[in-house]
Design an enzyme around this catalytic site. Structure first.
Site, PDB file in Angstrom:
ATOM      1  N   HIS A 155       0.810  -1.230   0.000  1.00 51.25           N
ATOM      2  CA  HIS A 155       0.000   0.000   0.000  1.00 51.25           C
ATOM      3  C   HIS A 155       0.840   1.275   0.000  1.00 51.25           C
ATOM      4  O   HIS A 155       0.320   2.359  -0.238  1.00 51.25           O
ATOM      5  CB  HIS A 155      -0.928   0.005   1.223  1.00 51.25           C
ATOM      6  CG  HIS A 155      -2.055  -0.983   1.101  1.00 51.25           C
ATOM      7  ND1 HIS A 155      -3.324  -0.624   0.716  1.00 51.25           N
ATOM      8  CD2 HIS A 155      -2.088  -2.331   1.269  1.00 51.25           C
ATOM      9  CE1 HIS A 155      -4.100  -1.700   0.688  1.00 51.25           C
ATOM     10  NE2 HIS A 155      -3.367  -2.751   1.018  1.00 51.25           N
ATOM     11  N   ASP A 364       3.769   9.425  -0.630  1.00 53.55           N
ATOM     12  CA  ASP A 364       2.573   8.658  -0.269  1.00 53.55           C
ATOM     13  C   ASP A 364       2.349   7.570  -1.308  1.00 53.55           C
ATOM     14  O   ASP A 364       2.542   7.819  -2.503  1.00 53.55           O
ATOM     15  CB  ASP A 364       1.345   9.599  -0.256  1.00 53.55           C
ATOM     16  CG  ASP A 364       0.350   9.256   0.831  1.00 53.55           C
ATOM     17  OD1 ASP A 364       0.270   8.082   1.217  1.00 53.55           O
ATOM     18  OD2 ASP A 364      -0.354  10.176   1.296  1.00 53.55           O
TER      19      ASP A 364
HETATM   20  P1  ADQ Z   1      -2.991   5.991   4.801  1.00 51.46           P
HETATM   21  O1  ADQ Z   1      -1.585   6.396   5.049  1.00 51.46           O
HETATM   22  O2  ADQ Z   1      -3.826   5.798   5.997  1.00 51.46           O
HETATM   23  O3  ADQ Z   1      -3.086   4.700   3.892  1.00 51.46           O
HETATM   24  P2  ADQ Z   1      -4.759   7.583   2.920  1.00 51.46           P
HETATM   25  O4  ADQ Z   1      -4.690   6.919   1.611  1.00 51.46           O
HETATM   26  O5  ADQ Z   1      -4.779   9.058   2.818  1.00 51.46           O
HETATM   27  O6  ADQ Z   1      -3.574   7.207   3.886  1.00 51.46           O
HETATM   28  O7  ADQ Z   1      -6.075   7.120   3.644  1.00 51.46           O
HETATM   29  C1  ADQ Z   1      -6.469   7.693   4.847  1.00 51.46           C
HETATM   30  C2  ADQ Z   1      -7.937   7.386   5.098  1.00 51.46           C
HETATM   31  O8  ADQ Z   1      -8.241   7.764   6.427  1.00 51.46           O
HETATM   32  C3  ADQ Z   1      -8.859   8.157   4.159  1.00 51.46           C
HETATM   33  O9  ADQ Z   1      -9.908   7.323   3.767  1.00 51.46           O
HETATM   34  C4  ADQ Z   1      -9.356   9.307   5.035  1.00 51.46           C
HETATM   35  O10 ADQ Z   1     -10.660   9.750   4.743  1.00 51.46           O
HETATM   36  C5  ADQ Z   1      -9.337   8.669   6.409  1.00 51.46           C
HETATM   37  N1  ADQ Z   1      -9.136   9.727   7.408  1.00 51.46           N
HETATM   38  C6  ADQ Z   1      -8.069  10.548   7.529  1.00 51.46           C
HETATM   39  N2  ADQ Z   1      -8.288  11.439   8.527  1.00 51.46           N
HETATM   40  C7  ADQ Z   1      -9.512  11.174   9.029  1.00 51.46           C
HETATM   41  C8  ADQ Z   1     -10.315  11.750  10.056  1.00 51.46           C
HETATM   42  N3  ADQ Z   1      -9.912  12.777  10.789  1.00 51.46           N
HETATM   43  N4  ADQ Z   1     -11.516  11.215  10.294  1.00 51.46           N
HETATM   44  C9  ADQ Z   1     -11.951  10.164   9.572  1.00 51.46           C
HETATM   45  N5  ADQ Z   1     -11.258   9.586   8.582  1.00 51.46           N
HETATM   46  C10 ADQ Z   1     -10.040  10.074   8.320  1.00 51.46           C
HETATM   47  C11 ADQ Z   1      -2.133   3.808   3.254  1.00 51.46           C
HETATM   48  C12 ADQ Z   1      -1.089   4.480   2.367  1.00 51.46           C
HETATM   49  C13 ADQ Z   1      -1.757   5.353   1.310  1.00 51.46           C
HETATM   50  C14 ADQ Z   1      -2.758   4.510   0.493  1.00 51.46           C
HETATM   51  C15 ADQ Z   1      -3.685   3.736   1.422  1.00 51.46           C
HETATM   52  C16 ADQ Z   1      -4.552   2.737   0.652  1.00 51.46           C
HETATM   53  O11 ADQ Z   1      -0.194   5.261   3.153  1.00 51.46           O
HETATM   54  O12 ADQ Z   1      -0.797   5.932   0.433  1.00 51.46           O
HETATM   55  O13 ADQ Z   1      -3.527   5.373  -0.321  1.00 51.46           O
HETATM   56  O14 ADQ Z   1      -2.955   2.988   2.385  1.00 51.46           O
HETATM   57  O15 ADQ Z   1      -3.773   1.879  -0.102  1.00 51.46           O
END
Ligand code: ADQ
Length: 529
Positions: A155, A364
């Protein structure tokens, strides 16, 4: 064929739960429910002794979860996974802390998981393992005689060999990748970095798609992960009508002021402190904007047991406080940092209200927030996405304003450009972005990966057109979907005066693929950092 999913953390849904929060969790659960399957991993709990997994049935899905001991949590999870692999994979050698004891703990937990999983496996299961905590799991399964098809999805980014090779035992760890039949990465850059590493560090041979290390041949391919676009669009449209969502309250508290939004786990890879500084830079360079716009940064703390995260928590407070004190007025606070998690409904409403989505990670894998922001926009009056070139999402989302997050002036100017962008251009960019994320949504991703793992997919290069494009349909639904356009009103309904645009699936998929590859450097070249 039963599907077996293995991930570091597994949350067992309670009986009355309607929907899990995250798109990925929902998509994986749906894939399991469709085929019937097993989900195995850490319960998230710590207990004194490593016991056999507890098994719980929910509909067609069996959940098998095991606790970790405190020593395992320290070495496998906090130590090697989060203090060595996470920073290393995000190109942050300066933050990478390696300890042989942690590495031994990481391997031991993977061995223990393999032993526990084998007891639950059936001969025709296909096994899909997720993320960096579990890289050597397939090798442990193979060592114990498992011959099933095993896939892995990574991921987060995979760095070039020059960076990855700094990890002691890098070649040993990387070579365990060869135990998989299929390795999925987020982007073509990650694919070429991993293949490059397997060739240079492990003596592998590759044609750019398959790599042979020792006696095993593994396919390495990009599968950019998506979100449930349609569900998110509906949530955002509903938030406009609901009297109780935070959107209404936000409107009242902001008045006519414009809103720039950032949403991230509090993690140094997300560039939160740099983003706050860039917003301060924007207000200093454009003093006429003071009082007219604010930044809402939503950042719930994560991994608080790791010292770098506690330090980031402190720094973000300090920087926001300093900028607010220097630039704020008695009736206007430029930056609000909110450190809590919100429901999907609430997030969708915040995104919808914001004129600018500021997604500026330093590095990311993909970044789902960029896709959620676009999905939530009002097609008749959409906001503008400002996106880091170092997010995997930038490979697909070229119509965003692409920035270098290391350059606060560039980010500040992109905020200015976004706020001043004419509606016609905002709509044009939005429609193309929406078409891309819709054509490659979470259903498309799951189906495409599982087709490839189960051998139902025909061979294709790492950056090839999405499978569904070649089939001439959207993979998620199997039929053409309407792309929201300016002809839809803010409540999502089609205006009677203008015809809704229905994208031709072939053209949409082609567009998605073109944007997926446009900004990628040629295969084999490391990305600048
Ligand atoms: P993450 O590093 O967790 O995932 P991201 O892809 O941005 O990063 O996903 C974060 C998720 O958490 C999003 O769905 C977002 O809406 C949710 N989120 C963030 N802050 C929040 C809040 N305050 N309240 C509720 N929800 C919140 C890892 C990798 C990424 C990759 C994903 C999926 O680091 O690059 O995109 O896996 O493969």
């Amino acid at each position: 064929m039963r599907l077996v999913i293995v991930s570091n953390r597994v949350t067992i849904p309670d009986r009355h739960e309607k929907a899990a929060a995250g798109g990925l969790a929902v998509a994986l659960r749906e894939a399991l429910e469709k085929r019937g399957g097993l989900w195995f991993g850490w319960s998230g709990k710590v207990s004194e002794a490593a016991a056999a997994p507890s098994v719980v049935q929910r509909g067609k899905v069996t959940y098998a979860v095991t606790d970790l001991t405190e020593a395992e949590r320290q070495s496998y999870y906090l130590g090697f996974s989060n203090r060595a692999l996470w920073p290393l994979m995000h190109y942050r050698l300066g933050l990478t802390e390696f300890s042989r004891a942690d590495y031994a703990g990481y391997l031991a937990v993977n061995r223990r998981f393999a032993k526990a999983l084998i007891a639950l496996l059936q001969p025709d299961d296909i096994i899909w393992i997720h993320d960096y905590h579990l890289i050597p799991l397939a090798a442990e399964l193979r060592r114990r005689g498992v011959t099933n098809r095993i896939g892995y999805f990574h991921h987060i980014p995979w760095p070039p060999a020059e960076v990855f090779g700094a990890l002691p035992f890098a070649a040993t760890l990387a070579s365990t990748i060869a135990a998989y039949d299929l390795v999925g990465m987020q982007t073509s850059i990650d694919v070429s970095n991993l293949i490059g590493g397997l060739v240079s560090m492990c003596g592998g041979r590759s044609d750019g798609r398959k790599v042979r290390v020792g006696r095993r041949e593994t396919i390495v391919q990009a599968f950019p992960i998506g979100i449930d676009v349609e569900a998110f669009r509906k949530l955002a449209a509903a938030s406009v009508r609901s009297a109780t969502t935070p959107l209404k309250t936000t409107r009242q508290s902001l008045g006519e002021r414009k809103l720039v939004i950032g949403v991230d786990r509090l993690d140094y890879s997300k560039g939160i402190v740099q983003r706050l500084e860039a917003f301060g830079q924007f207000l200093r360079s454009h003093p006429e904007q003071r009082g007219r716009v604010g930044l809402l940064q939503i950042a719930p703390p994560s991994r608080t047991d790791v010292p770098e995260y506690a330090e980031l928590d402190r720094m973000s407070d300090e920087v926001a406080g300093r900028l607010n004190a220097a630039l704020g007025e008695f009736d206007w606070t430029p930056i609000r940092v909110v450190k809590k998690a919100y429901s999907r409904n609430a997030l969708a409403g915040f995104y919808r209200r914001a004129q600018v989505g500021l997604v500026t990670p330093m590095r990311d894998g993909m970044n789902l927030v960029a896709k959620e922001y676009v999905a939530a926009q009002d097609p008749a009056d959409p906001g503008v996405l400002v996106l880091s070139r170092f997010a995997g999402a930038a490979q697909q989302m070229g119509e965003a304003l692409i920035v270098n997050p290391f350059d606060s002036h560039e980010v500040a100017e992109a905020i200015r450009t976004a706020l001043a962008m004419p509606k016609s251009e905002r709509i044009r960019r939005f429609e193309r972005l929406y078409a891309t994320i819709d054509a490659t949504d979470i259903g498309w991703w799951t189906e495409r990966y599982l087709d490839a793992l189960s051998g139902e997919d025909s061979p294709q290069p790492a950056t090839a057109a999405p499978v569904a494009a070649r089939r001439g349909r959207t993979a998620a639904s199997g039929k053409a979907k309407a792309v929201p356009s300016a002809s839809r009103s803010s409540n999502g309904k089609t205006s009677p005066n203008r015809k809704p645009r229905v994208a031709k699936p072939r053209a949409r998929k082609r567009a998605a693929n073109e944007t997926a590859t446009r900004s990628a450097p040629p295969a084999g070249l490391p990305t600048p950092s």
